[in-house]
Motif scaffolding. Sequence first.
Motif, PDB file in Angstrom:
ATOM      1  N   SER A  41       0.807  -1.135   0.059  1.00 40.44           N
ATOM      2  CA  SER A  41       0.122  -0.198  -0.230  1.00 40.44           C
ATOM      3  C   SER A  41       0.950   1.402   0.085  1.00 40.44           C
ATOM      4  O   SER A  41       1.992   1.160   0.329  1.00 40.44           O
ATOM      5  N   ALA A  42       0.274   2.429  -0.404  1.00 40.99           N
ATOM      6  CA  ALA A  42       1.000   3.640  -0.507  1.00 40.99           C
ATOM      7  C   ALA A  42       1.714   4.043   0.761  1.00 40.99           C
ATOM      8  O   ALA A  42       2.699   4.728   0.996  1.00 40.99           O
ATOM      9  N   ASP A  43       0.994   3.506   2.215  1.00 39.09           N
ATOM     10  CA  ASP A  43       1.691   3.848   3.277  1.00 39.09           C
ATOM     11  C   ASP A  43       2.545   2.806   3.709  1.00 39.09           C
ATOM     12  O   ASP A  43       3.060   2.869   5.004  1.00 39.09           O
ATOM     13  N   GLY A  44       2.852   1.813   2.836  1.00 36.80           N
ATOM     14  CA  GLY A  44       3.916   0.932   2.961  1.00 36.80           C
ATOM     15  C   GLY A  44       5.232   1.013   2.513  1.00 36.80           C
ATOM     16  O   GLY A  44       6.079   0.107   2.482  1.00 36.80           O
ATOM     17  N   LEU A  45       5.533   2.253   2.302  1.00 32.95           N
ATOM     18  CA  LEU A  45       6.969   2.520   1.715  1.00 32.95           C
ATOM     19  C   LEU A  45       8.233   2.046   2.525  1.00 32.95           C
ATOM     20  O   LEU A  45       8.023   1.961   3.868  1.00 32.95           O
ATOM     21  N   GLY A  46       9.007   1.367   2.070  1.00 30.32           N
ATOM     22  CA  GLY A  46      10.347   0.795   2.637  1.00 30.32           C
ATOM     23  C   GLY A  46       9.876  -0.641   3.137  1.00 30.32           C
ATOM     24  O   GLY A  46      10.907  -1.255   3.226  1.00 30.32           O
ATOM     25  N   LEU A  47       8.749  -1.309   2.970  1.00 29.88           N
ATOM     26  CA  LEU A  47       8.611  -2.649   3.092  1.00 29.88           C
ATOM     27  C   LEU A  47       9.531  -3.471   1.878  1.00 29.88           C
ATOM     28  O   LEU A  47       9.656  -4.510   2.204  1.00 29.88           O
ATOM     29  N   GLY A  48       9.149  -2.823   0.906  1.00 29.42           N
ATOM     30  CA  GLY A  48       9.881  -3.510  -0.430  1.00 29.42           C
ATOM     31  C   GLY A  48       9.520  -2.743  -1.675  1.00 29.42           C
ATOM     32  O   GLY A  48       8.435  -2.356  -1.801  1.00 29.42           O
ATOM     33  N   ALA A  49      10.244  -2.739  -2.816  1.00 23.99           N
ATOM     34  CA  ALA A  49       9.729  -2.514  -4.195  1.00 23.99           C
ATOM     35  C   ALA A  49       8.723  -3.488  -4.975  1.00 23.99           C
ATOM     36  O   ALA A  49       8.887  -4.780  -4.631  1.00 23.99           O
ATOM     37  N   PRO A  50       7.889  -2.963  -5.492  1.00 26.45           N
ATOM     38  CA  PRO A  50       6.907  -3.657  -6.115  1.00 26.45           C
ATOM     39  C   PRO A  50       7.489  -4.496  -7.097  1.00 26.45           C
ATOM     40  O   PRO A  50       8.813  -4.021  -7.743  1.00 26.45           O
ATOM     41  N   PRO A  60      10.518 -14.096 -10.608  1.00 28.80           N
ATOM     42  CA  PRO A  60      10.293 -12.469 -10.862  1.00 28.80           C
ATOM     43  C   PRO A  60      10.784 -12.237 -12.179  1.00 28.80           C
ATOM     44  O   PRO A  60      11.714 -12.952 -12.821  1.00 28.80           O
ATOM     45  N   ILE A  61      10.106 -11.382 -13.148  1.00 25.80           N
ATOM     46  CA  ILE A  61      10.526 -10.812 -14.391  1.00 25.80           C
ATOM     47  C   ILE A  61      10.793  -9.492 -14.497  1.00 25.80           C
ATOM     48  O   ILE A  61      11.062  -8.662 -15.512  1.00 25.80           O
ATOM     49  N   TRP A  62      10.315  -8.501 -13.374  1.00 26.93           N
ATOM     50  CA  TRP A  62      10.438  -7.108 -13.355  1.00 26.93           C
ATOM     51  C   TRP A  62      10.396  -6.719 -11.788  1.00 26.93           C
ATOM     52  O   TRP A  62       9.725  -7.267 -11.061  1.00 26.93           O
ATOM     53  N   GLU A  63      11.331  -5.675 -11.739  1.00 26.78           N
ATOM     54  CA  GLU A  63      11.366  -5.193 -10.258  1.00 26.78           C
ATOM     55  C   GLU A  63      11.732  -3.926 -10.403  1.00 26.78           C
ATOM     56  O   GLU A  63      12.168  -3.307 -11.301  1.00 26.78           O
ATOM     57  N   ALA A  64      10.793  -2.847  -9.606  1.00 24.19           N
ATOM     58  CA  ALA A  64      10.971  -1.375  -9.663  1.00 24.19           C
ATOM     59  C   ALA A  64      12.318  -1.079  -9.552  1.00 24.19           C
ATOM     60  O   ALA A  64      12.931  -1.491  -8.591  1.00 24.19           O
ATOM     61  N   PRO A  65      12.924  -0.267 -10.520  1.00 25.55           N
ATOM     62  CA  PRO A  65      14.315   0.187 -10.563  1.00 25.55           C
ATOM     63  C   PRO A  65      14.851   0.895  -9.277  1.00 25.55           C
ATOM     64  O   PRO A  65      13.736   1.646  -8.935  1.00 25.55           O
ATOM     65  N   ALA A  66      16.035   0.863  -8.842  1.00 19.81           N
ATOM     66  CA  ALA A  66      16.253   1.666  -8.021  1.00 19.81           C
ATOM     67  C   ALA A  66      16.736   2.885  -8.365  1.00 19.81           C
ATOM     68  O   ALA A  66      17.894   3.289  -8.996  1.00 19.81           O
ATOM     69  N   GLU A  67      16.067   3.947  -8.348  1.00 25.48           N
ATOM     70  CA  GLU A  67      16.153   5.298  -8.832  1.00 25.48           C
ATOM     71  C   GLU A  67      15.536   6.300  -7.909  1.00 25.48           C
ATOM     72  O   GLU A  67      14.834   5.880  -6.825  1.00 25.48           O
ATOM     73  N   GLU A  68      15.457   7.659  -8.406  1.00 22.41           N
ATOM     74  CA  GLU A  68      14.909   8.736  -7.662  1.00 22.41           C
ATOM     75  C   GLU A  68      13.255   8.505  -7.791  1.00 22.41           C
ATOM     76  O   GLU A  68      12.634   8.919  -6.766  1.00 22.41           O
ATOM     77  N   PHE A  69      12.706   7.738  -8.642  1.00 21.95           N
ATOM     78  CA  PHE A  69      11.276   7.773  -8.792  1.00 21.95           C
ATOM     79  C   PHE A  69      10.906   6.471  -7.887  1.00 21.95           C
ATOM     80  O   PHE A  69      11.180   5.282  -8.040  1.00 21.95           O
TER      81      PHE A  69
END
Length: 231
Positions: A41-50, A60-69
């Motif tokens: 959820s939007a308030d679960g920041l820090g628990l993991g990238a989608p 896994p075939i895609w993970e949110a990239p580690a960037e400023e977004f």
Amino acid sequence: IRRAGRPAASGVPVRSPIGTLEGDPGFQLSADGSAVLVYWSADGLGLGAPFVADAATGEPIWEAPAEEFVPTYVALSADGGVVAAVDRTYRRLAAWDVRTGERLAGAALADVAPDRGAGVSGRPVFSGDGRFLDVPTNLGVARFGATDLRPVAFGPASQNVQGVDAVPGTTHVIGAGVGGRIWRWDMHTGELLVQGRSRDSSSLTNVAVSPDGSLVAGYHPFSAQLALFDA
């Protein structure tokens, strides 16, 4: 789950690229059954990238990239090929190709919303035909192109919109939100066509339109009630 023409398969465990899944992750299976999106959820920041996993193998075939977004709300297209996400400012969006990892496009709500005070207030939803991305905001619903995030239209609302879904076979979108209110827009022009209200005045979320476009279901999380409407 039974797929057409195939026997029911045994469960396939999804392997997380980040280790143990903490918190209370959500899941979205693509409409064609090819991929599954795992998110917080939007308030679960820090628990993991989608991330997205292949539904057949669980890999896994895609993970949110580690960037400023930093993604908050996320959505998976019907064919499992595109992920769209809202960043932590709730005013910017981006889209990625799941198979290649390429970032396809970026956009801002200000590109389509008439007021720069607009902020995303719920999960974006891809239209069933794969052409559009509809985004609930505190001022209405914003429609973008699904892969290039080009601005299409903005439909105004009198209250926070917290869930949206497209009406199959039309250019219409139905949204619901604060105060149990529900709206229907023509997103070809952004015109508000009709509005109504649930008997329960608490917020409505998780809107879904029936395949024939005749019924709308919305969920009241505070009272744990399901509301049905004539579309």
